[in-house]
Design a protein around this motif. Structure first.
Motif, PDB file in Angstrom:
ATOM      1  N   THR A 109       0.870  -1.369   0.028  1.00 23.72           N
ATOM      2  CA  THR A 109      -0.009   0.092   0.094  1.00 23.72           C
ATOM      3  C   THR A 109       0.863   1.183  -0.012  1.00 23.72           C
ATOM      4  O   THR A 109       0.711   2.109  -0.755  1.00 23.72           O
ATOM      5  N   GLU A 110       1.909   1.253   0.838  1.00 25.44           N
ATOM      6  CA  GLU A 110       2.691   2.377   0.916  1.00 25.44           C
ATOM      7  C   GLU A 110       3.293   2.798  -0.344  1.00 25.44           C
ATOM      8  O   GLU A 110       3.712   3.820  -0.963  1.00 25.44           O
ATOM      9  N   ALA A 111       3.700   1.567  -1.141  1.00 28.27           N
ATOM     10  CA  ALA A 111       4.588   1.812  -2.400  1.00 28.27           C
ATOM     11  C   ALA A 111       3.529   1.953  -3.728  1.00 28.27           C
ATOM     12  O   ALA A 111       3.891   1.935  -4.602  1.00 28.27           O
ATOM     13  N   GLY A 112       2.205   2.120  -3.421  1.00 29.20           N
ATOM     14  CA  GLY A 112       1.375   2.475  -4.384  1.00 29.20           C
ATOM     15  C   GLY A 112       0.723   1.201  -5.040  1.00 29.20           C
ATOM     16  O   GLY A 112       0.157   1.228  -6.161  1.00 29.20           O
ATOM     17  N   ILE A 113       0.966  -0.063  -4.400  1.00 36.35           N
ATOM     18  CA  ILE A 113       0.557  -1.215  -5.041  1.00 36.35           C
ATOM     19  C   ILE A 113      -0.660  -1.700  -4.199  1.00 36.35           C
ATOM     20  O   ILE A 113      -0.960  -1.512  -3.055  1.00 36.35           O
ATOM     21  N   GLY A 114      -1.604  -2.006  -5.197  1.00 38.06           N
ATOM     22  CA  GLY A 114      -3.041  -2.655  -4.632  1.00 38.06           C
ATOM     23  C   GLY A 114      -2.815  -4.050  -4.450  1.00 38.06           C
ATOM     24  O   GLY A 114      -2.403  -4.684  -4.998  1.00 38.06           O
TER      25      GLY A 114
END
Length: 183
Positions: A109-114
């Motif tokens: 989530t922090e890395a922009g991955i769902g």
């Protein structure tokens, strides 16, 4: 982003773009799992990265909840490596694998991955499809990728009990039953 913001931002993504996850981001997610706490630091987690077309097709036969993600993590634990509680021989492997999976989900989530946690799968089919030995127990599938443009949290995502419904001090007096939708 502080932790509570991150935890609130995280939601189950069930619709992905075709964009591949960069190796650096995948490595970061896997590192978050590697450093997760486990009982007695035995580290029984075993993670299978499913990113080839062949593996993702096999996965589709094991669960309807693959969501056509470009990658999935199969989080297992090794029963020969997990700590057992001396009082009743309770195996902590499922707990350890769950902590590992949670840390990876939050890092994603922090890395922009769902991503989403999937427990709805045929464990025996998973075992045979991916050649798991008997001592590996599959706990969770985590389909992941970049969210599709029209991906959105489920309408019940923010339905949460108040703390006084889930937290008790010194006894369980007044505990009530029910799911968040049964408020």
């Amino acid at each position: 982003m502080d932790f509570l913001q991150l935890a609130k931002k995280r939601h189950s993504v069930r619709k992905f773009s075709n964009q591949k996850i960069e190796k650096e981001k995948l490595d970061l997610i896997l590192e978050a799992g590697r450093i997760a706490p486990t009982a007695a630091n035995y580290q029984p987690q075993r993670i299978l990265v499913l990113d080839s077309e062949e593996s993702l097709e096999k996965l589709k036969a094991c669960t309807p909840c693959h969501f056509h993600a470009p990658l999935a993590l199969l989080v297992c634990y090794d029963t020969s490596a997990s700590w057992k509680r001396s009082y009743d021989n309770e195996d902590t492997g499922i707990t350890d694998a769950s902590i590992v999976a949670t840390q990876m989900i939050l890092q994603a989530t922090e890395a922009g991955i769902g991503c989403t946690w999937v427990a709805h799968f045929d464990p025996q089919l998973i075992r045979t499809s991916f050649g798991l030995p008997d001592y590996l127990v599959p706990v969770a599938l985590i389909p992941m990728g970049y969210p599709a443009v029209d991906s959105a949290p489920n309408q019940t995502h923010e339905n949460r009990f108040s703390l006084n419904r889930t937290v008790f001090f010194n006894s369980f007096d007044g505990i009530s039953k029910g799911k968040p939708s049964e408020k």
